[in-house]
Design an enzyme around this catalytic site. Sequence first.
Site, PDB file in Angstrom:
ATOM      1  N   ARG A 181       0.877  -1.176   0.000  1.00  0.00           N
ATOM      2  CA  ARG A 181       0.000   0.000   0.000  1.00  0.00           C
ATOM      3  C   ARG A 181       0.907   1.216   0.000  1.00  0.00           C
ATOM      4  O   ARG A 181       2.119   1.102   0.025  1.00  0.00           O
ATOM      5  CB  ARG A 181      -1.014  -0.017   1.157  1.00  0.00           C
ATOM      6  CG  ARG A 181      -0.692  -0.794   2.390  1.00  0.00           C
ATOM      7  CD  ARG A 181       0.387  -0.204   3.226  1.00  0.00           C
ATOM      8  NE  ARG A 181       0.198   1.218   3.437  1.00  0.00           N
ATOM      9  CZ  ARG A 181       1.150   2.075   3.703  1.00  0.00           C
ATOM     10  NH1 ARG A 181       2.414   1.676   3.794  1.00  0.00           N
ATOM     11  NH2 ARG A 181       0.906   3.350   3.874  1.00  0.00           N
ATOM     12  N   GLY A 182       0.283   2.401  -0.048  1.00  0.00           N
ATOM     13  CA  GLY A 182       1.072   3.624  -0.224  1.00  0.00           C
ATOM     14  C   GLY A 182       1.150   3.895  -1.722  1.00  0.00           C
ATOM     15  O   GLY A 182       1.452   2.986  -2.516  1.00  0.00           O
ATOM     16  N   ALA A 183       0.897   5.158  -2.101  1.00  0.00           N
ATOM     17  CA  ALA A 183       0.731   5.472  -3.523  1.00  0.00           C
ATOM     18  C   ALA A 183       1.913   5.021  -4.397  1.00  0.00           C
ATOM     19  O   ALA A 183       1.719   4.335  -5.412  1.00  0.00           O
ATOM     20  CB  ALA A 183       0.461   6.968  -3.686  1.00  0.00           C
ATOM     21  N   ARG A 206      -7.488  -0.291  -6.723  1.00  0.00           N
ATOM     22  CA  ARG A 206      -7.720   0.806  -5.767  1.00  0.00           C
ATOM     23  C   ARG A 206      -7.836   2.103  -6.573  1.00  0.00           C
ATOM     24  O   ARG A 206      -7.009   2.360  -7.453  1.00  0.00           O
ATOM     25  CB  ARG A 206      -6.586   0.909  -4.738  1.00  0.00           C
ATOM     26  CG  ARG A 206      -6.499  -0.302  -3.811  1.00  0.00           C
ATOM     27  CD  ARG A 206      -5.559  -0.045  -2.639  1.00  0.00           C
ATOM     28  NE  ARG A 206      -6.147   0.865  -1.670  1.00  0.00           N
ATOM     29  CZ  ARG A 206      -5.457   1.392  -0.645  1.00  0.00           C
ATOM     30  NH1 ARG A 206      -4.180   1.122  -0.486  1.00  0.00           N
ATOM     31  NH2 ARG A 206      -6.056   2.195   0.214  1.00  0.00           N
ATOM     32  N   GLN A 249      -2.049   2.247   9.955  1.00  0.00           N
ATOM     33  CA  GLN A 249      -0.749   2.295   9.276  1.00  0.00           C
ATOM     34  C   GLN A 249       0.300   3.040  10.100  1.00  0.00           C
ATOM     35  O   GLN A 249       1.487   2.764   9.995  1.00  0.00           O
ATOM     36  CB  GLN A 249      -0.885   2.976   7.909  1.00  0.00           C
ATOM     37  CG  GLN A 249      -1.659   2.178   6.875  1.00  0.00           C
ATOM     38  CD  GLN A 249      -3.113   2.592   6.833  1.00  0.00           C
ATOM     39  OE1 GLN A 249      -3.697   2.954   7.844  1.00  0.00           O
ATOM     40  NE2 GLN A 249      -3.724   2.516   5.666  1.00  0.00           N
ATOM     41  N   ASP A 257      -1.768  10.765  -1.788  1.00  0.00           N
ATOM     42  CA  ASP A 257      -2.115   9.741  -2.784  1.00  0.00           C
ATOM     43  C   ASP A 257      -2.416  10.354  -4.139  1.00  0.00           C
ATOM     44  O   ASP A 257      -2.269   9.702  -5.170  1.00  0.00           O
ATOM     45  CB  ASP A 257      -3.311   8.931  -2.297  1.00  0.00           C
ATOM     46  CG  ASP A 257      -2.904   8.146  -1.066  1.00  0.00           C
ATOM     47  OD1 ASP A 257      -2.952   8.713   0.040  1.00  0.00           O
ATOM     48  OD2 ASP A 257      -2.473   6.987  -1.225  1.00  0.00           O
ATOM     49  N   ASN A 285      -5.134  12.666   0.848  1.00  0.00           N
ATOM     50  CA  ASN A 285      -4.308  11.738   1.637  1.00  0.00           C
ATOM     51  C   ASN A 285      -5.227  10.967   2.580  1.00  0.00           C
ATOM     52  O   ASN A 285      -6.454  11.153   2.577  1.00  0.00           O
ATOM     53  CB  ASN A 285      -3.223  12.513   2.406  1.00  0.00           C
ATOM     54  CG  ASN A 285      -2.179  11.587   3.012  1.00  0.00           C
ATOM     55  OD1 ASN A 285      -1.692  10.671   2.347  1.00  0.00           O
ATOM     56  ND2 ASN A 285      -1.839  11.779   4.271  1.00  0.00           N
ATOM     57  N   LYS A 286      -4.635  10.121   3.381  1.00  0.00           N
ATOM     58  CA  LYS A 286      -5.374   9.240   4.292  1.00  0.00           C
ATOM     59  C   LYS A 286      -6.423  10.000   5.098  1.00  0.00           C
ATOM     60  O   LYS A 286      -6.174  11.119   5.536  1.00  0.00           O
ATOM     61  CB  LYS A 286      -4.350   8.559   5.214  1.00  0.00           C
ATOM     62  CG  LYS A 286      -4.918   7.583   6.216  1.00  0.00           C
ATOM     63  CD  LYS A 286      -5.785   6.515   5.612  1.00  0.00           C
ATOM     64  CE  LYS A 286      -5.093   5.724   4.518  1.00  0.00           C
ATOM     65  NZ  LYS A 286      -6.036   4.883   3.738  1.00  0.00           N
TER      66      LYS A 286
HETATM   67  O1  MRU Z   1      -4.421   3.264   2.275  1.00  0.00           O
HETATM   68  P1  MRU Z   1      -2.944   3.424   2.163  1.00  0.00           P
HETATM   69  O2  MRU Z   1      -2.186   2.811   3.299  1.00  0.00           O
HETATM   70  O3  MRU Z   1      -2.434   2.967   0.819  1.00  0.00           O
HETATM   71  O4  MRU Z   1      -2.721   4.987   2.243  1.00  0.00           O
HETATM   72  C1  MRU Z   1      -1.428   5.502   2.182  1.00  0.00           C
HETATM   73  C2  MRU Z   1      -1.381   6.959   2.389  1.00  0.00           C
HETATM   74  O5  MRU Z   1      -2.382   7.609   2.590  1.00  0.00           O
HETATM   75  C3  MRU Z   1      -0.049   7.626   2.269  1.00  0.00           C
HETATM   76  O6  MRU Z   1       0.009   8.770   3.071  1.00  0.00           O
HETATM   77  C4  MRU Z   1       0.190   8.045   0.807  1.00  0.00           C
HETATM   78  O7  MRU Z   1       0.014   6.953  -0.040  1.00  0.00           O
HETATM   79  C5  MRU Z   1       1.547   8.578   0.605  1.00  0.00           C
HETATM   80  S1  MRU Z   1       2.729   7.292   0.698  1.00  0.00           S
HETATM   81  C6  MRU Z   1       4.264   7.855   0.305  1.00  0.00           C
END
Ligand code: MRU
Length: 368
Positions: A53-55, A90, A204, A245, A255-256
């Site tokens: 996960r993470g963009a 996603r 996370q 993201d 973002n999250k």
């Molecule tokens: O749902 P996730 O864990 O994929 O969400 C991740 C985030 O929101 C991060 O802050 C974002 O992807 C930046 S990661 C360098």
Amino acid sequence: MNINGTPWRSIWMNQDHGPVCIIDQTLLPHELAVRELHTLEQAAEAITVMRVRGAPLIGATAAYGLALGLRADASDHGLLRACEQLTATRPTASNLAWALRRLRRELEPLSAADRPAAALRLAADLCDEDVAINAAIGDHGLRLIRQLLAARGGPARPFHILTHCNAGWLATVDWGTALAPIYKAHDAGIDVHVWVDETRPRNQGAALTAWELAAHGVAHDVVVDNAGGHLMQHGLVDLVLVGTDRTVRSGDVCNKIGTYLKALAAADNGVPFHVALPGPTIDWAMDDGLRQIPIEERSAREVTHLTGRSEQGDLREVQLVPDGVSARNFAFDVTPARLVTGLLTERGACAASEAGLLALYPEQASAA
Ligand code: MRU
């Protein structure tokens, strides 16, 4: 980054034609397990259930997933089907579509026989590029931390950074985005301390950011998601630094879920709110984050249930809510550009605005 002195990336390929390997992030922090991806379907599943996960890492996994898909079917139809399947995993992070567009553009003109090997090379290049991007964000962020430290003056005390979710090396191929400046500051001898939002519902922050920071020896405390405002009111946050993201050309940042509330609290308390933004996370085709960015809604079970390690050492899931309760699980929110103090890209820092972004990426002037 290092785990017990050994360098790791979050995704890699085992030999030239071996499987793609990932760290299964659903098991962290309790177990560090490597999982092999042999097929397109396994790569898509890993993204969907958030083993990765993470963009930026979602983009890198999609690139490798496409390469795995072409091993089975490298025809035009196979290429299209693999892109569609990966795109559906996603919806929010820009990097997924960006990575697939980039590979597809290169692969389409090639013969089916040449595509599988070319796709692997392109995926590996994309991963190396991600590492370089994040290292550069780290350097620019270190400069920002030094500036804020100098401006703060006053008695020596740790420089407190609040972060939300995990934008560390686990969310990228290496370094991380928001955590890269923190690692660089720590390595430069700056006394940094990180407030780690737990980041409900998937935690996370509590599970991944805390694990990463501990492995690197960076001082930190996990706090509940709602503690940030209180900490800022009491002068205990020098900088809020988060990842993203998808950021659109106006500078609106997705973002999250919960990031927006941190930005509001930061604005109310005069705390700088910065966003670490790799180029591939910018969506140049959108200019209104609130209206245009698709916000993923995940299973309600992630809200109603929680998994953790029991005293006996096994992983257990428990129910938090009354039987039969209704719940909703919005995974991301949008922070309007007006609440963002600045963006940290691989090309330098800029204002969260179209003019700020275009000053760093002039080649995108015609992309609207
Ligand atoms: O749902 P996730 O864990 O994929 O969400 C991740 C985030 O929101 C991060 O802050 C974002 O992807 C930046 S990661 C360098």
